[in-house]
Design a protein around this motif. Structure first.
Motif, PDB file in Angstrom:
ATOM      1  N   UNK A   2       0.993  -1.226  -0.033  1.00 20.35           N
ATOM      2  CA  UNK A   2      -0.020   0.068   0.057  1.00 20.35           C
ATOM      3  C   UNK A   2       0.864   1.398  -0.177  1.00 20.35           C
ATOM      4  N   UNK A   3       0.088   2.243  -0.133  1.00 21.34           N
ATOM      5  CA  UNK A   3       1.005   3.676  -0.115  1.00 21.34           C
ATOM      6  C   UNK A   3       1.891   4.019   1.103  1.00 21.34           C
ATOM      7  N   UNK A   4       1.409   3.239   2.211  1.00 18.74           N
ATOM      8  CA  UNK A   4       2.041   3.622   3.508  1.00 18.74           C
ATOM      9  C   UNK A   4       3.358   3.111   3.236  1.00 18.74           C
ATOM     10  N   UNK A   5       4.107   1.973   2.230  1.00 16.40           N
ATOM     11  CA  UNK A   5       5.050   1.483   2.230  1.00 16.40           C
ATOM     12  C   UNK A   5       6.176   2.737   1.388  1.00 16.40           C
ATOM     13  N   UNK A   6       5.622   3.837   1.081  1.00 18.82           N
ATOM     14  CA  UNK A   6       6.519   4.852   0.389  1.00 18.82           C
ATOM     15  C   UNK A   6       6.621   6.087   1.170  1.00 18.82           C
ATOM     16  N   UNK A   7       7.684   6.690   1.104  1.00 22.07           N
ATOM     17  CA  UNK A   7       8.011   8.020   1.670  1.00 22.07           C
ATOM     18  C   UNK A   7       7.919   9.132   0.636  1.00 22.07           C
ATOM     19  N   UNK A   8       7.379  10.062   0.712  1.00 18.74           N
ATOM     20  CA  UNK A   8       7.787  11.255  -0.426  1.00 18.74           C
ATOM     21  C   UNK A   8       8.448  12.171   0.073  1.00 18.74           C
ATOM     22  N   UNK A   9       9.673  12.537  -0.506  1.00 19.31           N
ATOM     23  CA  UNK A   9      10.605  13.324  -0.121  1.00 19.31           C
ATOM     24  C   UNK A   9      11.169  14.241  -1.173  1.00 19.31           C
ATOM     25  N   UNK A  10      11.959  15.389  -0.881  1.00 22.33           N
ATOM     26  CA  UNK A  10      12.677  15.945  -2.073  1.00 22.33           C
ATOM     27  C   UNK A  10      13.853  15.245  -2.682  1.00 22.33           C
ATOM     28  N   UNK A  11      13.901  15.260  -3.778  1.00 23.70           N
ATOM     29  CA  UNK A  11      14.980  14.567  -4.618  1.00 23.70           C
ATOM     30  C   UNK A  11      16.282  15.148  -4.259  1.00 23.70           C
ATOM     31  N   UNK A  12      17.275  14.541  -4.172  1.00 26.24           N
ATOM     32  CA  UNK A  12      18.704  14.819  -3.922  1.00 26.24           C
ATOM     33  C   UNK A  12      19.704  14.568  -5.193  1.00 26.24           C
ATOM     34  N   UNK A  13      20.710  14.982  -5.222  1.00 26.81           N
ATOM     35  CA  UNK A  13      21.725  14.633  -6.263  1.00 26.81           C
ATOM     36  C   UNK A  13      21.934  13.010  -6.345  1.00 26.81           C
ATOM     37  N   UNK A  14      21.790  12.321  -5.463  1.00 29.28           N
ATOM     38  CA  UNK A  14      21.831  10.926  -5.473  1.00 29.28           C
ATOM     39  C   UNK A  14      20.670  10.257  -6.001  1.00 29.28           C
ATOM     40  N   UNK A  15      19.649  10.977  -6.401  1.00 21.53           N
ATOM     41  CA  UNK A  15      18.429  10.525  -7.101  1.00 21.53           C
ATOM     42  C   UNK A  15      18.450  10.690  -8.413  1.00 21.53           C
ATOM     43  N   UNK A  16      19.406  11.386  -9.127  1.00 22.22           N
ATOM     44  CA  UNK A  16      19.518  11.837 -10.382  1.00 22.22           C
ATOM     45  C   UNK A  16      19.572  10.575 -11.681  1.00 22.22           C
ATOM     46  N   UNK A  17      20.022   9.491 -11.206  1.00 21.54           N
ATOM     47  CA  UNK A  17      19.886   8.525 -12.194  1.00 21.54           C
ATOM     48  C   UNK A  17      18.446   7.759 -12.083  1.00 21.54           C
ATOM     49  N   UNK A  18      18.058   7.683 -10.785  1.00 27.19           N
ATOM     50  CA  UNK A  18      16.525   7.264 -10.610  1.00 27.19           C
ATOM     51  C   UNK A  18      15.491   7.988 -11.601  1.00 27.19           C
ATOM     52  N   UNK A  19      15.784   9.603 -11.365  1.00 27.52           N
ATOM     53  CA  UNK A  19      14.889  10.554 -12.083  1.00 27.52           C
ATOM     54  C   UNK A  19      15.001  10.363 -13.554  1.00 27.52           C
ATOM     55  N   UNK A  20      16.169   9.929 -13.928  1.00 26.53           N
ATOM     56  CA  UNK A  20      16.335   9.975 -15.550  1.00 26.53           C
ATOM     57  C   UNK A  20      15.555   8.713 -16.159  1.00 26.53           C
ATOM     58  N   UNK A  21      15.737   7.523 -15.035  1.00 23.83           N
ATOM     59  CA  UNK A  21      15.232   6.157 -15.836  1.00 23.83           C
ATOM     60  C   UNK A  21      13.466   6.471 -15.612  1.00 23.83           C
ATOM     61  N   UNK A  22      13.198   6.936 -14.465  1.00 19.84           N
ATOM     62  CA  UNK A  22      11.637   7.170 -14.509  1.00 19.84           C
ATOM     63  C   UNK A  22      11.279   8.113 -15.436  1.00 19.84           C
ATOM     64  N   UNK A  23      11.909   9.199 -15.807  1.00 18.74           N
ATOM     65  CA  UNK A  23      11.183   9.981 -16.986  1.00 18.74           C
ATOM     66  C   UNK A  23      11.260   9.296 -18.274  1.00 18.74           C
ATOM     67  N   UNK A  24      12.181   8.118 -18.443  1.00 12.96           N
ATOM     68  CA  UNK A  24      12.364   7.791 -19.858  1.00 12.96           C
ATOM     69  C   UNK A  24      10.995   6.778 -20.145  1.00 12.96           C
ATOM     70  N   UNK A  25      10.283   6.720 -19.098  1.00 14.90           N
ATOM     71  CA  UNK A  25       9.049   5.929 -19.417  1.00 14.90           C
ATOM     72  C   UNK A  25       7.826   7.047 -20.103  1.00 14.90           C
ATOM     73  N   UNK A  26       8.340   8.433 -19.899  1.00 19.47           N
ATOM     74  CA  UNK A  26       7.529   9.424 -20.569  1.00 19.47           C
ATOM     75  C   UNK A  26       8.137   9.727 -21.852  1.00 19.47           C
ATOM     76  N   UNK A  27       9.564   9.601 -22.283  1.00 19.13           N
ATOM     77  CA  UNK A  27      10.135  10.283 -23.265  1.00 19.13           C
ATOM     78  C   UNK A  27      10.888   9.396 -24.215  1.00 19.13           C
ATOM     79  N   UNK A  28      10.956   8.022 -23.795  1.00 15.46           N
ATOM     80  CA  UNK A  28      11.408   6.960 -24.699  1.00 15.46           C
ATOM     81  C   UNK A  28      10.406   5.883 -25.011  1.00 15.46           C
ATOM     82  N   UNK A  29      10.143   5.835 -26.281  1.00 13.63           N
ATOM     83  CA  UNK A  29       8.989   4.605 -26.499  1.00 13.63           C
ATOM     84  C   UNK A  29       7.829   4.994 -26.689  1.00 13.63           C
ATOM     85  N   UNK A  30       7.584   6.120 -26.517  1.00 13.90           N
ATOM     86  CA  UNK A  30       6.025   6.578 -26.622  1.00 13.90           C
ATOM     87  C   UNK A  30       5.916   7.492 -27.887  1.00 13.90           C
TER      88      UNK A  30
END
Length: 167
Positions: A2-30
């Motif tokens: 459930x959604x209680x298993x996730x924490x929403x927080x500000x992204x940090x520099x350490x999250x950049x690779x995750x953010x790129x991969x997530x955004x690829x679901x929007x920008x690659x192959x659509x």
């Protein structure tokens, strides 16, 4: 899970690779107009986005990049970006502060767990704290129900987009 298993927080520099991969679901192959049409397009937006994130995360008050992190695995399962623009005042928006939401993405394996709703609620509170009266976003048919449940409504106006170099 459930959604209680996730924490929403500000992204940090350490999250950049995750953010790129997530955004690829929007920008690659659509089929979206803004999507990559080639490997070169994909590499170009990935490099540019990486630099943009490095320059904006935790630096600009007018940019909020959030991630939803799994509490146990620390996997980043979703993200959302909010940007505040200053526009000319209108009757509905006297201070001219306008919000734009983009790149709301949840990894396909974690969809339908309330993550996008959590991300959106955090962004909407952030906009409210900045006294942003008008918030816009572009949606897909599959996500429009979520946004309508959160109070977004179609404007009846067409979104026109011009891409490419100036004439």
């Amino acid at each position: 899970m459930n959604n209680l298993s996730f924490t929403v927080r500000n992204a940090t520099q350490e999250d950049i690779e995750w953010l790129i991969e997530l955004r690829s679901f929007l920008l690659d192959g659509t089929s979206a107009i803004y999507a990559s049409r080639s490997q070169t397009d994909s590499e170009r937006w990935r490099t540019a986005y990486k630099h943009w994130l490095a320059a904006h995360l935790g630096v600009h008050d007018s940019v909020q990049v959030l991630v939803a992190e799994h509490c146990e695995t620390r996997q980043v399962a979703g993200c959302a970006t909010g940007i505040i623009d200053l526009r000319a005042p209108t009757a509905a928006n006297a201070n001219g502060l306008s919000g734009w939401i983009q790149s709301v993405v949840v990894d396909p394996q974690w969809r339908a767990h309330g993550i996008a709703t959590q991300l959106m609620n955090h962004l909407l509170r952030w906009f409210g704290n900045w006294d942003v009266a008008t918030v816009a976003l572009q949606t897909t048919a599959g996500a429009s129900g979520l946004y309508e449940r959160l109070g977004f409504c179609p404007t009846g106006e067409g979104l026109l987009l011009r891409q490419g170099a100036s004439a």
